[in-house]
Structure formats: structure tokens, C-alpha cells
Scaffold this motif. Sequence first.
Motif, mmCIF file in Angstrom:
data_model
loop_
_atom_site.group_PDB
_atom_site.id
_atom_site.type_symbol
_atom_site.label_atom_id
_atom_site.label_comp_id
_atom_site.label_asym_id
_atom_site.label_seq_id
_atom_site.Cartn_x
_atom_site.Cartn_y
_atom_site.Cartn_z
ATOM 1 N N THR A 53 -18.656 -42.523 85.066
ATOM 2 C CA THR A 53 -19.358 -43.789 85.258
ATOM 3 C C THR A 53 -19.644 -43.967 86.750
ATOM 4 N N GLN A 54 -20.584 -44.837 87.041
ATOM 5 C CA GLN A 54 -20.898 -45.124 88.442
ATOM 6 C C GLN A 54 -19.662 -45.655 89.156
ATOM 7 N N LYS A 55 -18.925 -46.547 88.485
ATOM 8 C CA LYS A 55 -17.719 -47.132 89.081
ATOM 9 C C LYS A 55 -16.677 -46.053 89.390
ATOM 10 N N MET A 56 -16.424 -45.140 88.441
ATOM 11 C CA MET A 56 -15.404 -44.110 88.661
ATOM 12 C C MET A 56 -15.845 -43.108 89.714
ATOM 13 N N LEU A 57 -17.133 -42.757 89.731
ATOM 14 C CA LEU A 57 -17.624 -41.838 90.758
ATOM 15 C C LEU A 57 -17.475 -42.471 92.134
#
Length: 123
Positions: A53-57
Motif C-alpha cells: 500500500t502507499q502507506k506501507m511503502l
Amino acid sequence: MSEFAMSDENESPCHYRRALEIVSSKWTVLVFYELESGKKRYSDLKKRVEGVTQKMLTQTLRQLERDGLVVRYVYPTVPPTVEYELTPLGETLIEPMRTLHRWTDSHYDSVLQARRSFDRQNA
């Protein structure tokens, strides 16, 4: 707070534990494999690291930057272009990660077989 985030006051005195925290994240390993070949734009990493996800990346890259393993470049374009690259310190982790990858390729079938056997015995 992310799975990586830890204040310096809460750091374990065991450096090995912290090293494991760095390399035990699947996202860290996958980001490293992508950055091994050189500088990459954030958008390219997002496309190439399947399932992230964008958040995890973003969290992964921030922690790697904080740990001195990745450097972030921001270019004054509209919208801003952001690229990431392994630092010399980050590059020192490539060979240990390759070793782990080779071990996995050689032994993962044995791990799966052991799991099946265990599950049959404990069903």
C-alpha cells in the motif's frame, strides 16, 4: 506508530534484534531488491512492489531513510519528483539478503513438507 517506529530510548541493547527488525519486513526486502539496480522513483517502486500500500511503502522508505540505508531525493517539479537510492550502508545488506534468498530457494520445499507433516501429526 508503525511496526518499525521505536524511539531511541526504547531501543533494545541487543543490536542483533534491531538488525532483524530491519530485514524481517517483507516490504524492506522487496524494496531492497528493487533498489539494488539503482535509483528509483517512488511511483515506480509503488508499481513494482506488488501488494504494497502507499502507506506501507511510505513507512518502509522513511524507516530505511532513518536507518541510513536509503537516501531520498526530491526534485522541484510539479508535482515533486521523489526518488530513492540505497546508501553505501544499504548496499552492504544486499549480499546477506541474496544469501537468504538462495537459502529460501534451496530449502523452502523442505519447510513446506515439515509444516505438512507437523500439521498431520497435530490435527
